[in-house]
Design a protein around this motif. Structure first.
Motif, short mmCIF file in Angstrom:
data_model
loop_
_atom_site.label_atom_id
_atom_site.label_comp_id
_atom_site.label_asym_id
_atom_site.label_seq_id
_atom_site.Cartn_x
_atom_site.Cartn_y
_atom_site.Cartn_z
N ARG A 105 0.81 -1.30 0.01
CA ARG A 105 0.01 0.04 0.07
C ARG A 105 0.79 1.25 -0.05
NH1 ARG A 105 -2.74 -2.42 5.31
NH2 ARG A 105 -0.92 -2.77 5.45
N PHE A 106 0.92 1.99 -1.06
CA PHE A 106 1.65 3.15 -1.16
C PHE A 106 0.76 4.51 -1.32
CE2 PHE A 106 1.12 1.79 -5.41
CZ PHE A 106 1.03 3.08 -6.26
N GLU A 107 1.67 5.47 -1.18
CA GLU A 107 1.05 6.84 -1.63
C GLU A 107 2.26 7.88 -2.07
OE1 GLU A 107 -0.35 8.70 2.05
OE2 GLU A 107 1.90 9.04 2.79
N VAL A 108 1.71 8.62 -2.73
CA VAL A 108 2.77 9.53 -3.44
C VAL A 108 2.28 10.88 -3.21
CG1 VAL A 108 3.63 10.43 -5.71
CG2 VAL A 108 2.95 8.09 -5.61
N ILE A 109 3.34 11.50 -2.50
CA ILE A 109 3.07 13.00 -1.76
C ILE A 109 3.93 14.03 -2.58
CG2 ILE A 109 3.07 14.39 0.28
CD1 ILE A 109 2.73 12.01 1.80
N PHE A 110 3.20 14.82 -3.48
CA PHE A 110 3.71 16.03 -4.01
C PHE A 110 3.52 17.15 -3.10
CE2 PHE A 110 2.76 13.18 -7.68
CZ PHE A 110 3.92 13.44 -8.59
N VAL A 111 4.75 17.74 -3.26
CA VAL A 111 4.70 19.21 -2.43
C VAL A 111 5.10 20.10 -3.34
CG1 VAL A 111 5.56 20.51 -0.46
CG2 VAL A 111 4.92 17.92 -0.16
N ASP A 112 4.31 20.98 -3.76
CA ASP A 112 4.62 22.28 -4.57
C ASP A 112 5.29 23.39 -3.88
OD1 ASP A 112 4.48 23.76 -7.34
OD2 ASP A 112 3.34 24.88 -5.93
N ASP A 113 6.37 23.76 -4.25
CA ASP A 113 7.12 24.72 -3.40
C ASP A 113 7.21 26.09 -4.19
OD1 ASP A 113 8.95 25.96 -1.84
OD2 ASP A 113 10.92 25.19 -2.63
N GLY A 114 6.05 26.62 -4.31
CA GLY A 114 5.60 27.89 -4.87
C GLY A 114 5.94 27.82 -6.21
#
Length: 363
Positions: free
Chosen positions: A51-60
């Motif tokens: 079970r996996f997740e992909v977390i994108f964090v947009d840095d502005g």
């Protein structure tokens, strides 16, 4: 299709269903790369029953990356989570935000430019299963420019490995795998993300290295150049100090201060030599005022006293830091004791202010 939910509150403990793996991707102006990267991650994780997740964090981002990430999350809400920083905070801050949001037992950060190969994720996990806590990627065949990226990186990596005593070849490779427990208590500042294996190793983590595939950038423009090497050197000085003197700063500042005071007395002694002994030895009288010795003696003495006072202040700050947060000054592994003792220890308040670590009861 479920709509994406949003929240502006600060993340606390990870919630939701249990997750085996979290892939953490900080991005800045990568509109053309995030879509292909997401598809590659899904292909790489397809054969693996996790079970996996992909977390994108947009840095502005300012190039449409945010809109593209919204589309990706709406199309794959079961795997993708997206966070948006209010302004550009830097890769380390974005990665730290992704770690705070992550729910996985294993964390795998990677770059959002497509140069890291998602196909290496299963290999990192296999290496992790060999009994390691951290597996660091090594871009042995790096697809970057020689003079502005590869040569400075090699020099910086050798310096970091030598001074930190963590024998890795590529600290700058973002693609790594961490067990969640080794990152508890690790806070990232500045550009410290490349030194996470160092911090983990200091906490007793078992660190390994694995050669990974490195690909040319497909589109977009790199955010880093030769000037980043100087930041690495400055960060290296900081972590070296942190490693050796974080809990005893008076030993560093005080030692430098005592050396300076000793040199000031030496300069004063040389002044007396010129004043009294020099003529007695038959040499022409030499006035020490004509030399820089008075200025040297005074400057060294004042600098030495200031360094000692700085050490005392740093010691007070250090003690306030640990005691105000009830932080232990040790890293406790396991405790062998009877079940009765374990129960009584759980009810008792710690004498030194340190929290009891994980223990194993025998009885």
């Amino acid at each position: 299709m479920p709509a994406a939910t949003s929240s502006s509150s600060s993340p606390a403990e990870p919630d939701g269903p249990p997750i085996d793996l979290s892939v953490l991707i900080p991005v800045k102006d990568e509109a053309e790369n995030v879509g292909p990267l997401h598809r590659e991650i899904l292909r790489a994780m397809g054969p693996i029953p996790l079970r996996f997740e992909v977390i994108f964090v947009d840095d502005g981002s300012t190039d449409g990356t945010a809109a593209r990430l919204r589309e990706i999350q709406a199309a794959d809400p079961g795997h993708v989570r997206v966070a948006f920083l209010r302004t550009n905070c830097g890769q380390t801050a974005a990665l730290s935000a992704a770690m705070d949001l992550a729910r996985g037992a294993v964390l795998v950060p990677m770059d959002g430019d497509g140069q890291n190969d998602p196909g290496d994720i299963p290999r990192l996990l296999e290496k992790l299963d060999e009994g390691f806590d951290v597996v660091s990627g090594w871009r042995k065949d790096r697809k970057d420019t020689l003079l502005t990226r590869k040569v400075p990186s090699r020099i910086a990596n050798r310096l970091v490995a030598r001074l930190s005593r963590v024998p890795l070849h590529d600290f700058g490779c973002t693609l790594k795998a961490y067990r969640r427990e080794v990152l508890r208590g690790v806070r990232l500042y500045g550009e410290m993300h490349r030194f996470i294996p160092v911090f983990a190793s200091w906490q007793g983590a078992r660190v390994a290295e694995l050669v990974v595939n490195h690909r040319p950038r497909r589109s977009g423009r790199t955010k880093y150049g030769l000037g980043r090497t100087f930041n690495v050197v400055l960060d290296l000085i900081l972590i070296r100090f942190y490693q050796s003197y974080a809990q005893r700063p008076i030993h560093f500042f005080g030692r430098v201060g005592l050396y300076a005071v000793a040199l000031s007395f030496g300069s004063f002694g040389l002044m007396l030599f010129y004043k009294y002994a020099y003529p007695a030895l038959g040499f022409p009288n030499k006035d020490f005022v004509e030399t820089p010795l008075p200025q040297v003696a005074i400057t060294l003495f004042l600098a030495g006293v200031q360094m000692i006072v700085t050490g005392v202040v740093a010691e007070m700050v250090m003690r306030t830091y640990y005691e105000s947060q009830d932080k232990p000054t040790y890293l406790l592994g396991e405790v062998l004791q009877s079940a009765a003792e374990a129960g009584s220890d759980a009810d008792a308040a710690p004498i030194t202010g340190g929290r009891p670590g994980p223990g194993r009861t025998v009885g």
